[in-house]
Write an enzyme that holds these catalytic residues in place. Structure first.
Site, mmCIF file in Angstrom:
data_model
loop_
_atom_site.group_PDB
_atom_site.id
_atom_site.type_symbol
_atom_site.label_atom_id
_atom_site.label_comp_id
_atom_site.label_asym_id
_atom_site.label_seq_id
_atom_site.Cartn_x
_atom_site.Cartn_y
_atom_site.Cartn_z
ATOM 1 N N HIS A 41 15.778 113.411 -18.579
ATOM 2 C CA HIS A 41 16.795 114.208 -18.817
ATOM 3 C C HIS A 41 17.057 114.833 -20.156
ATOM 4 O O HIS A 41 18.317 115.259 -20.528
ATOM 5 C CB HIS A 41 18.323 113.290 -18.222
ATOM 6 C CG HIS A 41 18.172 112.817 -16.913
ATOM 7 N ND1 HIS A 41 18.353 113.581 -15.750
ATOM 8 C CD2 HIS A 41 17.954 111.575 -16.411
ATOM 9 C CE1 HIS A 41 18.256 112.904 -14.591
ATOM 10 N NE2 HIS A 41 17.984 111.627 -15.153
ATOM 11 N N ASN A 73 40.841 98.073 -53.140
ATOM 12 C CA ASN A 73 39.899 98.316 -52.097
ATOM 13 C C ASN A 73 40.463 98.636 -50.995
ATOM 14 O O ASN A 73 41.822 98.422 -50.605
ATOM 15 C CB ASN A 73 39.436 96.881 -51.879
ATOM 16 C CG ASN A 73 38.515 96.797 -50.425
ATOM 17 O OD1 ASN A 73 37.961 97.892 -49.934
ATOM 18 N ND2 ASN A 73 38.558 95.642 -49.791
ATOM 19 N N GLY A 74 40.073 100.019 -50.251
ATOM 20 C CA GLY A 74 40.874 100.608 -49.325
ATOM 21 C C GLY A 74 41.120 101.845 -49.610
ATOM 22 O O GLY A 74 40.534 102.696 -50.264
ATOM 23 N N LYS A 121 28.606 96.040 -46.232
ATOM 24 C CA LYS A 121 28.700 95.128 -45.075
ATOM 25 C C LYS A 121 30.015 95.130 -44.120
ATOM 26 O O LYS A 121 29.926 94.780 -43.136
ATOM 27 C CB LYS A 121 28.631 93.754 -45.614
ATOM 28 C CG LYS A 121 28.556 92.387 -44.834
ATOM 29 C CD LYS A 121 27.140 92.550 -44.182
ATOM 30 C CE LYS A 121 27.033 91.372 -43.138
ATOM 31 N NZ LYS A 121 25.897 91.732 -41.963
ATOM 32 N N GLU A 138 19.276 102.425 -40.118
ATOM 33 C CA GLU A 138 20.083 101.902 -41.340
ATOM 34 C C GLU A 138 18.991 101.431 -42.369
ATOM 35 O O GLU A 138 19.408 101.448 -43.640
ATOM 36 C CB GLU A 138 21.125 101.049 -40.936
ATOM 37 C CG GLU A 138 20.702 99.709 -40.343
ATOM 38 C CD GLU A 138 22.148 98.925 -40.014
ATOM 39 O OE1 GLU A 138 23.259 99.364 -40.448
ATOM 40 O OE2 GLU A 138 22.063 98.011 -39.277
ATOM 41 N N TRP A 192 32.320 100.943 -53.112
ATOM 42 C CA TRP A 192 31.709 101.936 -52.001
ATOM 43 C C TRP A 192 32.564 103.116 -51.667
ATOM 44 O O TRP A 192 33.929 103.020 -51.326
ATOM 45 C CB TRP A 192 31.704 101.109 -50.488
ATOM 46 C CG TRP A 192 30.735 101.829 -49.491
ATOM 47 C CD1 TRP A 192 29.660 101.902 -49.172
ATOM 48 C CD2 TRP A 192 31.675 102.697 -48.499
ATOM 49 N NE1 TRP A 192 29.324 102.798 -48.238
ATOM 50 C CE2 TRP A 192 30.644 103.090 -47.492
ATOM 51 C CE3 TRP A 192 33.005 103.175 -48.281
ATOM 52 C CZ2 TRP A 192 30.724 103.829 -46.439
ATOM 53 C CZ3 TRP A 192 33.102 103.833 -47.142
ATOM 54 C CH2 TRP A 192 31.986 104.288 -46.257
ATOM 55 N N ARG A 226 29.606 94.401 -50.334
ATOM 56 C CA ARG A 226 30.600 95.020 -49.794
ATOM 57 C C ARG A 226 30.513 96.696 -50.325
ATOM 58 O O ARG A 226 31.529 97.354 -49.974
ATOM 59 C CB ARG A 226 31.980 94.634 -50.269
ATOM 60 C CG ARG A 226 32.280 93.038 -49.902
ATOM 61 C CD ARG A 226 33.518 92.467 -50.577
ATOM 62 N NE ARG A 226 34.742 93.154 -49.829
ATOM 63 C CZ ARG A 226 35.327 92.870 -48.958
ATOM 64 N NH1 ARG A 226 34.852 91.842 -48.193
ATOM 65 N NH2 ARG A 226 36.373 93.533 -48.413
ATOM 66 N N GLU A 256 20.215 98.629 -30.236
ATOM 67 C CA GLU A 256 20.403 97.933 -31.590
ATOM 68 C C GLU A 256 19.030 98.245 -32.466
ATOM 69 O O GLU A 256 19.063 98.295 -33.521
ATOM 70 C CB GLU A 256 20.646 96.559 -31.018
ATOM 71 C CG GLU A 256 20.492 95.484 -32.311
ATOM 72 C CD GLU A 256 21.374 95.784 -33.260
ATOM 73 O OE1 GLU A 256 22.200 96.354 -33.200
ATOM 74 O OE2 GLU A 256 21.168 95.045 -34.444
ATOM 75 N N CYS A 272 34.883 97.765 -50.667
ATOM 76 C CA CYS A 272 34.748 97.442 -52.028
ATOM 77 C C CYS A 272 34.956 95.899 -52.256
ATOM 78 O O CYS A 272 35.397 95.372 -51.504
ATOM 79 C CB CYS A 272 35.572 98.103 -53.017
ATOM 80 S SG CYS A 272 35.708 99.913 -52.754
ATOM 81 N N LYS A 308 18.879 99.689 -36.216
ATOM 82 C CA LYS A 308 18.165 98.771 -37.393
ATOM 83 C C LYS A 308 17.232 99.737 -38.129
ATOM 84 O O LYS A 308 17.403 99.613 -39.197
ATOM 85 C CB LYS A 308 17.543 97.340 -36.914
ATOM 86 C CG LYS A 308 18.425 96.407 -36.422
ATOM 87 C CD LYS A 308 18.913 95.532 -37.477
ATOM 88 C CE LYS A 308 20.277 95.512 -37.672
ATOM 89 N NZ LYS A 308 21.509 95.826 -36.895
#
Ligand code: M6R
Length: 630
Positions: free
Chosen positions: A526, A98-99, A625, A510, A74, A27, A503, A2, A507
């Site tokens: 496989h 925050n946390g 982020k 998300e 968040w 955030r 990667e 947050c 991308k």
């Protein structure tokens, strides 16, 4: 996870807190709120959703006080709705947090038994209740109330609290996520990140874990958790405001994709001798005892110390999360092949719990753009308990917690990355991984000067090669409407290109919320081969390297099952052109630098598909982020 902003000073707190929250919205962006002093009380305004919703509500509000706190959330505990939004208020006490308070359930139930009534489902509200108990019921000052509740809290938190009983005061305290303070001209700003402070002052103080800041009348005093006064150093930050503006790009992410040539050049610059085309990792800091002594480093001694550490290394562990983890995987291929040192790469959330055996003479490399990722930080702290092992951090945010706590330090130098999806930090890290691998190889006498010169020249060519690759922006912009109709994407590569496939898939997941998988191309038969039909797009990374022929065979297998192939290769490759629906040609590069070029079209693909689906590219749903909670 947050974002917190607090302000006291001569200006209008509403404007300063809102512009601070705007810069911290990366955030967390599922709800937001402020509590600002008005007629002796902290008036609370909160809204579900993006900050613009709160801004609309605040348009109608005015405040006559000069103190306020704000928060962009968040969600961890409790849905993202207005009731769970911060600030949380209990009587005269308002707090932003925050946390995560890990022991909140037991403390909450104790308070409920004593008659406390909770309004939200959050863990954060508990802190307001605990402070209220001391401040209101036991008559303690806000500062003493905070000190007295600290032993009760377990978890990771940074918190800012105010009380209507003495509304000119604020108290900030933390154990985990960052809190930074800046004071200037009778004003004090407290925030989770520098962006929110820079408009007021460039001289800041970083609050450390178990420290408390007491703010009153434009002054800040620092204390330990036991109430002993502390003398803390002020740090001057070099900062230009345009770093956090879009500069004409539609999104921060697109701007950051286009900044990648510069990001690579900046990552390489300190460590490459342009005359001899050789590498020496500069100012790593292994030679000094602690982060605070980095300013007094003796460059020659530090070169020697880094070389000594690298010479003694027998095993390497790379620990990171998400995109940084994939950069670490590229590092594994580079280090093992160049330096001949065994490397293990781990996701930090697994590493910290899997009782990893780390022998003496190991080097642990932790990678984190933000330098605050909770799992990576926990892994670092665990490793530091082993006295025989050195930790080297690769961070973008200087003075972040991971940077400060590591023994050695390398910087991505990518500039501020605002888009939640990491792009430029990734290529900066790949550049540094090349340099680390070469330095280790040199220390182990595994790299002759001719090969070193060749690798350096290939690296130096990357920025201008990237400029050419960025021309694929137009291709993906026009192809996005077609691409978004595929039911899924399979990204494949072999060897050092395999992490780039992972990667690319991350991308797309998300940003475009589409099913995408990254696979080692040799693994396709496989299992994943069963996924392939005409609705599946296959993105194949096929540069000219030692595994080229084998990857082409995998491509043929996918094509034979009806997959629509987009291949990405080197130069004019007639074979790939024939086999693929689309062939994207990259400049010819070395095996060590191909990944730096390959990732660009994958970022552009994800960006344009998400954009054509009208998703929020800079702030994808459910993400944030900086992941400062487990
Ligand atoms: O700040 P960090 O590099 O430690 O962050 C790690 C991951 O959270 C991050 O890379 C995440 O996967 C990004 N959203 C990827 O785009």
């Amino acid at each position: 996870m947050c974002g917190i902003v607090g302000y006291t000073g001569p200006e209008n707190p509403k404007d300063i807190i809102m512009s601070g929250l705007k810069s911290l919205e990366y955030r967390g962006y599922d709800s937001a709120g402020v509590a600002i002093l008005h007629q002796g009380q902290f008036k609370r305004v909160r809204a579900e959703g993006k900050l613009t919703h709160l801004a609309q509500k605040l348009d109608k509000e005015s405040f006559d006080g000069h103190v306020g706190i704000g928060h962009t959330r968040w969600a961890t505990h409790g849905e993202p709705n207005e009731t769970n939004a911060h600030p949380h208020k209990v009587g005269p006490i308002s707090i932003v947090h925050n946390g995560i308070i890990e022991n909140y359930a037991e403390l909450k139930s104790e308070l409920q038994q004593q008659g406390a009534v909770f309004e939200s489902e959050t863990d954060s509200e508990l802190v307001a209740h605990l402070i209220y108990q001391k401040n209101q019921n036991e008559g303690m000052s806000l500062f003493d109330s905070v000190l007295s509740i600290l032993p009760e809290l377990t978890g990771a938190y940074s918190i800012l609290a105010v009380s209507e009983k003495r509304p000119e005061e604020m108290v900030a305290f933390k154990n985990g996520p960052p809190l930074i303070l800046g004071a200037s001209g009778g004003a004090v700003v407290v925030a989770s990140d520098l962006q929110a402070i820079m408009p007021i002052t460039k001289d800041v103080v970083y609050l450390e874990d178990d420290e408390v800041a007491f703010i009153e009348k434009g002054q800040v005093q620092f204390y330990s958790k036991n109430g002993e006064a502390l003398d803390k150093a002020t740090v001057h930050i070099d900062w230009s405001p345009e770093q956090v503006e879009k500069q004409g790009y539609a999104h921060f992410m697109l701007k950051e994709i286009f900044e990648q040539p510069r990001a690579v050049a900046n990552a390489l610059e300190p460590h490459i001798d342009l005359n001899s085309h050789t590498v020496r990792l500069k100012n790593v800091g292994f030679s000094v005892d602690g982060f605070d002594q980095l300013d007094q480093i003796n460059i020659e001694e530090d070169f020697k110390k880094t070389d000594e550490v690298f010479k003694s290394v027998e095993r390497i562990f790379i620990v990171a999360c998400g995109t940084s983890y994939y950069a670490g995987m590229v590092g594994e291929y580079l280090i093992e092949q160049m330096a001949g040192i065994p490397v293990e790469v781990d996701v930090a959330s697994e590493f910290r719990y899997r009782h990893t055996i780390i022998p003496e003479n190991s080097l642990v490399i932790v990678i984190s753009q933000s330098g605050e990722t909770a799992d990576t930080l926990a892994a670092l702290r665990q490793v530091k308990k082993l006295n025989s092992v050195k930790v080297l951090s690769i961070c973008n945010v200087k003075r972040s917690t991971i940077d400060r706590e590591a023994h050695g330090h390398l910087y991505m130098n990518a500039g501020v990355e605002i888009g939640v999806a990491s792009t430029k930090a990734f290529v900066s890290t790949l550049s540094l991984m090349n340099l680390v691998a070469m330095s280790l190889a040199k220390a182990k006498n595994n790299l002759d000067v001719v090969t070193e010169n060749k690798y350096v020249e290939q690296l130096l060519a990357v920025p201008s090669q990237m400029e050419k690759v960025l021309a694929y922006d137009k291709f993906f912009k026009s192809a996005a409407d077609t691409l978004k109709n595929f039911k899924g994407f399979l990204y494949m590569g072999r060897g050092i290109n395999f992490p780039i496939a992972l990667e690319g898939a991350l991308k797309l997941k998300e940003l475009a919320y589409m099913h995408a998988e990254g696979y080692a191309a040799g693994e396709m038969k496989h299992g994943p081969l069963a996924l392939i039909d005409s609705q599946m797009a296959i993105v194949m990374l096929v540069p000219q390297d030692a595994l080229y022929e084998k990857t082409v065979s995998n491509l043929e297998e996918a094509k034979a099952r009806g997959g629509v192939v987009i291949s990405i290769g080197s130069g004019e490759d007639e074979k790939l052109k024939k086999l693929s629906r689309h062939y994207l040609s990259l400049p010819e590069a070395g095996w060590t630098t191909n990944p730096l070029l390959e990732v660009l079209p994958l970022q552009l693909l994800a960006y344009h598909v998400a954009n054509s689906l009208e998703y929020d590219v800079d702030q994808p749903r459910n993400l944030a982020k900086s992941v400062t909670v487990e």
